[in-house]
Design a protein around this motif. Structure first.
Motif, PDB file in Angstrom:
ATOM      1  N   GLU A 117       0.847  -1.305   0.064  1.00 35.61           N
ATOM      2  CA  GLU A 117      -0.079   0.048   0.049  1.00 35.61           C
ATOM      3  C   GLU A 117       0.918   1.211   0.005  1.00 35.61           C
ATOM      4  O   GLU A 117       0.595   2.137  -0.542  1.00 35.61           O
ATOM      5  N   THR A 118       2.252   1.246   0.768  1.00 38.93           N
ATOM      6  CA  THR A 118       2.933   2.404   0.875  1.00 38.93           C
ATOM      7  C   THR A 118       3.593   2.391  -0.750  1.00 38.93           C
ATOM      8  O   THR A 118       3.486   3.659  -1.132  1.00 38.93           O
ATOM      9  N   ARG A 119       3.876   1.609  -1.349  1.00 43.64           N
ATOM     10  CA  ARG A 119       4.186   1.805  -2.739  1.00 43.64           C
ATOM     11  C   ARG A 119       3.428   2.134  -3.616  1.00 43.64           C
ATOM     12  O   ARG A 119       3.654   3.071  -4.656  1.00 43.64           O
ATOM     13  N   GLU A 120       2.119   1.659  -3.472  1.00 38.07           N
ATOM     14  CA  GLU A 120       1.189   2.230  -4.392  1.00 38.07           C
ATOM     15  C   GLU A 120       0.885   3.706  -4.147  1.00 38.07           C
ATOM     16  O   GLU A 120       0.780   4.513  -5.055  1.00 38.07           O
ATOM     17  N   ILE A 121       0.761   3.955  -3.021  1.00 34.89           N
ATOM     18  CA  ILE A 121       0.652   5.582  -2.472  1.00 34.89           C
ATOM     19  C   ILE A 121       1.760   6.449  -2.976  1.00 34.89           C
ATOM     20  O   ILE A 121       1.588   7.538  -3.628  1.00 34.89           O
ATOM     21  N   ILE A 122       3.026   5.851  -2.741  1.00 30.19           N
ATOM     22  CA  ILE A 122       4.021   6.657  -3.540  1.00 30.19           C
ATOM     23  C   ILE A 122       3.969   6.874  -4.904  1.00 30.19           C
ATOM     24  O   ILE A 122       4.333   7.963  -5.546  1.00 30.19           O
ATOM     25  N   THR A 123       3.493   5.881  -5.662  1.00 33.55           N
ATOM     26  CA  THR A 123       3.495   5.983  -7.144  1.00 33.55           C
ATOM     27  C   THR A 123       2.418   6.998  -7.401  1.00 33.55           C
ATOM     28  O   THR A 123       2.351   8.040  -8.370  1.00 33.55           O
ATOM     29  N   GLN A 124       1.209   6.987  -6.689  1.00 31.89           N
ATOM     30  CA  GLN A 124       0.116   8.057  -6.948  1.00 31.89           C
ATOM     31  C   GLN A 124       0.762   9.457  -6.668  1.00 31.89           C
ATOM     32  O   GLN A 124       0.664  10.423  -7.449  1.00 31.89           O
ATOM     33  N   LEU A 125       1.392   9.468  -5.445  1.00 29.97           N
ATOM     34  CA  LEU A 125       2.072  10.964  -5.158  1.00 29.97           C
ATOM     35  C   LEU A 125       2.966  11.451  -6.133  1.00 29.97           C
ATOM     36  O   LEU A 125       2.936  12.742  -6.567  1.00 29.97           O
ATOM     37  N   LEU A 126       3.924  10.508  -6.874  1.00 28.47           N
ATOM     38  CA  LEU A 126       4.593  10.947  -7.915  1.00 28.47           C
ATOM     39  C   LEU A 126       3.910  11.268  -9.178  1.00 28.47           C
ATOM     40  O   LEU A 126       4.643  12.117  -9.714  1.00 28.47           O
ATOM     41  N   ASP A 130      14.638  11.534  -4.468  1.00 29.10           N
ATOM     42  CA  ASP A 130      15.721  12.318  -4.175  1.00 29.10           C
ATOM     43  C   ASP A 130      16.558  11.242  -3.688  1.00 29.10           C
ATOM     44  O   ASP A 130      16.401  11.035  -2.436  1.00 29.10           O
ATOM     45  N   GLU A 131      17.435  10.936  -4.201  1.00 34.41           N
ATOM     46  CA  GLU A 131      18.300   9.562  -4.113  1.00 34.41           C
ATOM     47  C   GLU A 131      19.343   9.848  -3.229  1.00 34.41           C
ATOM     48  O   GLU A 131      19.960   9.255  -2.379  1.00 34.41           O
ATOM     49  N   ASN A 132      19.551  11.327  -2.735  1.00 32.96           N
ATOM     50  CA  ASN A 132      20.355  11.706  -1.605  1.00 32.96           C
ATOM     51  C   ASN A 132      20.105  11.917  -0.231  1.00 32.96           C
ATOM     52  O   ASN A 132      20.633  12.583   0.668  1.00 32.96           O
ATOM     53  N   SER A 133      18.823  11.533  -0.087  1.00 32.18           N
ATOM     54  CA  SER A 133      18.171  11.483   1.444  1.00 32.18           C
ATOM     55  C   SER A 133      17.841  10.047   1.997  1.00 32.18           C
ATOM     56  O   SER A 133      17.907   9.090   1.127  1.00 32.18           O
ATOM     57  N   VAL A 134      17.738  10.041   3.159  1.00 37.30           N
ATOM     58  CA  VAL A 134      17.375   8.877   3.986  1.00 37.30           C
ATOM     59  C   VAL A 134      15.679   8.495   3.251  1.00 37.30           C
ATOM     60  O   VAL A 134      15.805   7.259   2.847  1.00 37.30           O
ATOM     61  N   CYS A 135      14.981   8.948   3.310  1.00 29.47           N
ATOM     62  CA  CYS A 135      13.692   8.913   2.677  1.00 29.47           C
ATOM     63  C   CYS A 135      13.546   8.691   1.046  1.00 29.47           C
ATOM     64  O   CYS A 135      12.623   7.825   0.731  1.00 29.47           O
ATOM     65  N   ASN A 136      14.240   9.340   0.300  1.00 21.30           N
ATOM     66  CA  ASN A 136      14.557   9.059  -1.030  1.00 21.30           C
ATOM     67  C   ASN A 136      13.213   9.734  -1.685  1.00 21.30           C
ATOM     68  O   ASN A 136      13.243  10.012  -2.963  1.00 21.30           O
ATOM     69  N   TYR A 137      12.184  10.447  -0.952  1.00 22.86           N
ATOM     70  CA  TYR A 137      11.200  11.392  -1.593  1.00 22.86           C
ATOM     71  C   TYR A 137      11.164  12.564  -0.702  1.00 22.86           C
ATOM     72  O   TYR A 137      11.345  12.560   0.512  1.00 22.86           O
ATOM     73  N   ARG A 138      10.871  13.595  -1.524  1.00 22.17           N
ATOM     74  CA  ARG A 138      10.542  14.934  -1.084  1.00 22.17           C
ATOM     75  C   ARG A 138       9.501  15.422  -1.371  1.00 22.17           C
ATOM     76  O   ARG A 138       8.827  15.247  -2.829  1.00 22.17           O
ATOM     77  N   VAL A 139       8.615  16.170  -0.699  1.00 25.80           N
ATOM     78  CA  VAL A 139       7.552  16.994  -1.014  1.00 25.80           C
ATOM     79  C   VAL A 139       8.033  18.127  -1.992  1.00 25.80           C
ATOM     80  O   VAL A 139       8.925  18.811  -1.635  1.00 25.80           O
ATOM     81  N   ILE A 140       7.234  18.258  -2.915  1.00 25.73           N
ATOM     82  CA  ILE A 140       7.339  19.406  -3.979  1.00 25.73           C
ATOM     83  C   ILE A 140       6.761  20.641  -3.307  1.00 25.73           C
ATOM     84  O   ILE A 140       5.423  20.540  -2.995  1.00 25.73           O
ATOM     85  N   ASN A 141       7.502  21.682  -3.279  1.00 25.21           N
ATOM     86  CA  ASN A 141       6.967  22.929  -2.754  1.00 25.21           C
ATOM     87  C   ASN A 141       6.136  23.474  -3.926  1.00 25.21           C
ATOM     88  O   ASN A 141       6.675  23.538  -4.919  1.00 25.21           O
ATOM     89  N   LYS A 142       4.981  23.813  -3.636  1.00 25.83           N
ATOM     90  CA  LYS A 142       3.833  24.180  -4.683  1.00 25.83           C
ATOM     91  C   LYS A 142       4.360  25.486  -5.280  1.00 25.83           C
ATOM     92  O   LYS A 142       4.043  25.888  -6.304  1.00 25.83           O
ATOM     93  N   ARG A 143       5.252  26.560  -4.366  1.00 35.87           N
ATOM     94  CA  ARG A 143       5.637  27.658  -4.874  1.00 35.87           C
ATOM     95  C   ARG A 143       6.846  27.314  -6.124  1.00 35.87           C
ATOM     96  O   ARG A 143       6.798  28.168  -6.790  1.00 35.87           O
ATOM     97  N   SER A 144       7.336  26.282  -5.873  1.00 36.89           N
ATOM     98  CA  SER A 144       8.404  26.073  -7.063  1.00 36.89           C
ATOM     99  C   SER A 144       8.098  25.371  -8.144  1.00 36.89           C
ATOM    100  O   SER A 144       8.943  25.221  -9.145  1.00 36.89           O
ATOM    101  N   ARG A 145       6.890  24.947  -8.267  1.00 39.50           N
ATOM    102  CA  ARG A 145       6.363  24.455  -9.611  1.00 39.50           C
ATOM    103  C   ARG A 145       6.555  25.143 -10.812  1.00 39.50           C
ATOM    104  O   ARG A 145       6.103  25.874 -10.962  1.00 39.50           O
TER     105      ARG A 145
END
Length: 65
Positions: free
Chosen positions: A33-42, A50-65
């Motif tokens: 379920e976690t992988r499915e949610i990650i896929t949807q959010l991506l 983000d391969e250079n972090s512990v979590c590998n995923y970062r929230v995209i700042n809406k202002r930087s879109r």
């Protein structure tokens, strides 16, 4: 999807402390379920890989879109 919103909020609060799967387990989601949610959010461009972090995923700042 309620779990997707819960995971997204947890990801914001995580601040790169846990990897993506452990974060899902922390909020009582199984690995699939976690992988499915990650896929949807991506696909929604709400997070990015983000391969250079512990979590590998970062929230995209809406202002930087």
């Amino acid at each position: 999807m309620e779990n997707k919103d819960r995971y997204f909020k947890a990801l914001i609060e995580n601040k790169n402390q846990l990897n993506a799967i452990d974060l899902g387990e922390k909020i009582q989601l199984d690995e699939n379920e976690t992988r499915e949610i990650i896929t949807q959010l991506l696909s929604e461009h709400r997070i990015r890989y983000d391969e250079n972090s512990v979590c590998n995923y970062r929230v995209i700042n809406k202002r930087s879109r």
